[in-house]
Design a protein around this motif. Structure first.
Motif, mmCIF file in Angstrom:
data_model
loop_
_atom_site.group_PDB
_atom_site.id
_atom_site.type_symbol
_atom_site.label_atom_id
_atom_site.label_comp_id
_atom_site.label_asym_id
_atom_site.label_seq_id
_atom_site.Cartn_x
_atom_site.Cartn_y
_atom_site.Cartn_z
ATOM 1 N N ALA A 228 0.818 -1.214 0.000
ATOM 2 C CA ALA A 228 0.000 0.000 0.000
ATOM 3 C C ALA A 228 0.851 1.263 0.000
ATOM 4 C CB ALA A 228 -0.937 -0.003 1.215
ATOM 5 N N ARG A 229 2.086 1.147 0.503
ATOM 6 C CA ARG A 229 3.020 2.286 0.513
ATOM 7 C C ARG A 229 3.925 2.318 -0.711
ATOM 8 N NH1 ARG A 229 4.061 5.099 5.188
ATOM 9 N NH2 ARG A 229 5.311 6.316 3.723
ATOM 10 N N GLY A 230 3.680 1.420 -1.673
ATOM 11 C CA GLY A 230 4.460 1.417 -2.906
ATOM 12 C C GLY A 230 5.682 0.539 -2.887
ATOM 13 N N LEU A 231 5.889 -0.232 -1.824
ATOM 14 C CA LEU A 231 7.013 -1.153 -1.757
ATOM 15 C C LEU A 231 6.621 -2.494 -2.381
ATOM 16 C CD1 LEU A 231 8.352 -0.462 1.856
ATOM 17 C CD2 LEU A 231 8.943 0.686 -0.292
ATOM 18 N N ARG A 232 7.599 -3.165 -2.958
ATOM 19 C CA ARG A 232 7.340 -4.457 -3.596
ATOM 20 C C ARG A 232 7.701 -5.585 -2.624
ATOM 21 N NH1 ARG A 232 9.959 -3.231 -9.610
ATOM 22 N NH2 ARG A 232 9.224 -1.072 -9.743
ATOM 23 N N PRO A 233 6.943 -6.682 -2.622
ATOM 24 C CA PRO A 233 7.147 -7.712 -1.602
ATOM 25 C C PRO A 233 8.197 -8.755 -1.943
ATOM 26 C CG PRO A 233 5.172 -8.188 -2.864
ATOM 27 C CD PRO A 233 5.690 -6.875 -3.381
ATOM 28 N N ARG A 234 8.897 -9.187 -0.884
ATOM 29 C CA ARG A 234 9.814 -10.316 -0.901
ATOM 30 C C ARG A 234 9.512 -11.098 0.382
ATOM 31 N NH1 ARG A 234 13.297 -8.487 -4.432
ATOM 32 N NH2 ARG A 234 14.692 -10.253 -4.259
ATOM 33 N N VAL A 235 9.884 -12.360 0.456
ATOM 34 C CA VAL A 235 9.525 -13.164 1.620
ATOM 35 C C VAL A 235 10.637 -14.143 1.961
ATOM 36 C CG1 VAL A 235 7.846 -14.776 2.614
ATOM 37 C CG2 VAL A 235 7.063 -13.014 1.033
ATOM 38 N N HIS A 236 10.991 -14.222 3.272
ATOM 39 C CA HIS A 236 11.760 -15.346 3.806
ATOM 40 C C HIS A 236 10.742 -16.430 4.166
ATOM 41 C CE1 HIS A 236 14.745 -12.204 4.543
ATOM 42 N NE2 HIS A 236 15.584 -13.035 5.143
ATOM 43 N N ALA A 237 10.882 -17.640 3.668
ATOM 44 C CA ALA A 237 9.903 -18.684 3.995
ATOM 45 C C ALA A 237 10.501 -20.075 3.848
ATOM 46 C CB ALA A 237 8.667 -18.564 3.110
ATOM 47 N N SER A 238 9.917 -20.999 4.612
ATOM 48 C CA SER A 238 10.244 -22.428 4.533
ATOM 49 C C SER A 238 11.737 -22.694 4.730
ATOM 50 C CB SER A 238 9.755 -23.022 3.206
ATOM 51 O OG SER A 238 8.353 -22.941 3.118
ATOM 52 N N GLN A 239 12.367 -21.933 5.624
ATOM 53 C CA GLN A 239 13.767 -22.180 5.965
ATOM 54 C C GLN A 239 13.905 -23.246 7.045
ATOM 55 O OE1 GLN A 239 15.930 -18.867 7.632
ATOM 56 N NE2 GLN A 239 17.815 -20.041 7.866
ATOM 57 N N LEU A 240 13.065 -23.168 8.060
ATOM 58 C CA LEU A 240 13.202 -24.058 9.208
ATOM 59 C C LEU A 240 12.222 -25.219 9.169
ATOM 60 C CD1 LEU A 240 13.596 -21.304 11.965
ATOM 61 C CD2 LEU A 240 15.380 -22.449 10.627
ATOM 62 N N ASP A 258 12.683 -16.530 -0.550
ATOM 63 C CA ASP A 258 14.069 -16.870 -0.293
ATOM 64 C C ASP A 258 14.184 -17.935 0.789
ATOM 65 O OD1 ASP A 258 14.087 -14.724 -1.968
ATOM 66 O OD2 ASP A 258 15.517 -13.535 -0.835
ATOM 67 N N HIS A 259 15.157 -18.803 0.638
ATOM 68 C CA HIS A 259 15.447 -19.990 1.442
ATOM 69 C C HIS A 259 14.821 -21.205 0.764
ATOM 70 C CE1 HIS A 259 17.631 -18.169 4.702
ATOM 71 N NE2 HIS A 259 16.671 -17.259 4.855
ATOM 72 N N GLY A 260 13.547 -21.539 1.057
ATOM 73 C CA GLY A 260 12.910 -22.686 0.403
ATOM 74 C C GLY A 260 13.584 -24.003 0.714
ATOM 75 N N THR A 261 14.090 -24.148 1.938
ATOM 76 C CA THR A 261 14.757 -25.388 2.324
ATOM 77 C C THR A 261 13.763 -26.538 2.421
ATOM 78 O OG1 THR A 261 16.275 -24.023 3.618
ATOM 79 C CG2 THR A 261 16.349 -26.393 4.019
ATOM 80 N N TYR A 262 12.551 -26.251 2.872
ATOM 81 C CA TYR A 262 11.521 -27.277 3.040
ATOM 82 C C TYR A 262 10.306 -26.893 2.191
ATOM 83 C CZ TYR A 262 14.317 -28.677 7.091
ATOM 84 O OH TYR A 262 15.341 -29.092 7.915
ATOM 85 N N LEU A 263 10.216 -27.460 0.993
ATOM 86 C CA LEU A 263 9.130 -27.130 0.085
ATOM 87 C C LEU A 263 8.242 -28.346 -0.158
ATOM 88 C CD1 LEU A 263 11.035 -25.068 -2.646
ATOM 89 C CD2 LEU A 263 9.670 -24.180 -0.746
#
Length: 398
Positions: A228-240, A258-263
């Motif tokens: 909503a503030r004009g920033l684009r999204p990125r995500v840390h996920a599925s690392q642990l 980013d990470h994606g160790t456990y998908l």
């Protein structure tokens, strides 16, 4: 001054040619003009191209003999945490002795970062950027996340913006100690006053969607506020461990997960059907002794894959993209060509950039000359300093 790099033994352009995704040329040359690639082709054509260029301009052409070495696009490191204070060598030593990695160690770096002055953080940041450049990285994304209060997070994104346009606000890294058991209240701070202070200095917003950090609902709230503030999204996920963060990221149109160790299979299918890049961070698994993600599974499924260093004091204190390429080839089942593409064009895709990551007319002249005849040596000779010269926007930096 314009530059003609000639006698290139192997040129990786990342401009597909038939079945060769990397557009490899042998006995090649590249002409740089005003910080951009003006031409790339066969060495035997270089003299004629250079002469025609010289007749059309008053600029002098500086000829560089690559000596048969390989030239690749500059590395695009799309995930790093370079602005921080302190050190966590003791934590690394404990992990190597058998202690399990967990997200909470971030809080020790937060304390050291809050205590550091701007000048101390700035000097260290510039040192890391120089270290990266010497190893072939010409574009780097930098996250905040070691302040976790309004004043320090603002300092971190502001300092990062001094060295790169690719700045990510990561106020939702973990819940700081002063908000223990009050995670939702901390999210209120992140999406309110903290976002107000940091958004002017950032291009991206990120969140650590993981057990021990933020739930899917909290993560979604953070990302939607940033969007909503004009920033684009990125995500840390599925690392642990497995979770719903990857599919949430795809739903919100995140540039990368980013990470994606456990998908799960559903995660892979969602990524393959989207424009979201999966950024692998080989240094993390190396440093934490977690299982390595299977890049072969991802690539064969049609997922766009990037490689980045995740330079940070806790889980991956390396700034070497060549090292990460070697680990990806050795332990993630990538070919050398796939790993080099992921560390260049893949990183550019993760940053949604169309002006870097390839060597073609009009692209930024970000190039790396290797002291080796082929890019294969990046994995074949791990740990050896093979970067001989780096050009950033056409300027030699080594």
């Amino acid at each position: 001054m314009s530059i003609l790099i000639t006698n290139i033994g192997e040129l990786t352009t990342n401009v597909p040619a038939g079945e060769d995704r990397l557009g490899t040329r042998h006995d090649a040359a590249v002409l740089i003009e005003d910080g951009r690639i003006a031409w790339a082709g066969a060495s035997e054509e270089a003299e004629g191209v250079s002469s025609r260029f010289a007749r059309s301009t008053t600029e002098e052409v500086d000829v560089v003999d690559a000596g048969g070495g390989a030239v690749i696009p500059g590395f695009v490191d799309s995930h790093s945490h370079l602005v921080f204070g302190g050190d966590r060598a003791a934590e690394f030593e404990a992990r190597m002795a058998g202690q399990k990695y967990a997200a909470g160690g971030i809080r020790s770096t937060v304390a050291a970062t809050r205590a550091a002055t701007d000048d101390e953080l700035r000097e260290r940041l510039r040192g890391f950027v120089h270290e990266m450049r010497a190893q072939g990285t010409t574009t780097v994304e930098i996250k905040s996340g070691y302040g976790l209060d309004v004043a320090t997070e603002e300092r971190l994104v502001r300092l990062a913006s001094e060295v790169t346009p690719e700045v990510t606000f990561l106020g939702a890294h973990v819940v700081p100690a002063e908000y223990a058991e009050r995670a939702d209240e901390y999210v209120d701070l992140v999406v309110g006053e903290m976002l107000d202070a940091c958004a002017p200095h950032a291009r991206w917003i990120d969140v650590f969607c993981e057990t021990g950090a933020f739930t899917v609902a909290q993560s979604r709230r953070v990302l939607e506020a940033g969007i909503a503030r004009g920033l684009r999204p990125r995500v840390h996920a599925s690392q642990l461990g497995p979770g719903e963060g990857v599919r949430m990221a795809v739903e919100l149109g995140a540039a990368s997960v980013d990470h994606g160790t456990y998908l799960t299979d559903a995660d892979v299918a969602a990524l393959a059907a989207s424009d979201t890049v999966l950024t692998l961070l080989p240094g993390v698994e190396f440093s934490t002794r977690q299982p390595y993600p299977d890049a072969r599974r991802l690539i064969d499924a049609g997922v766009t894959v990037a490689i980045a260093c995740d330079t940070n004091p806790g889980s991956s204190f390396t700034s070497s993209m060549p090292f990460c390429i070697a680990v990806a080839v050795r332990d993630m089942r990538m070919t050398v060509a796939e790993a080099v593409w992921a560390a260049t064009a893949g990183g550019a895709a993760a940053l949604q950039r169309d002006d870097i990551g390839a060597i073609a007319p009009g692209m930024r002249a970000d190039l790396v000359l290797l002291d080796s005849p082929t890019r294969v040596h990046l994995a074949y000779r791990p740990g050896v300093p093979l970067v001989k010269q780096v050009w950033k926007d056409g300027a030699a930096t080594l």
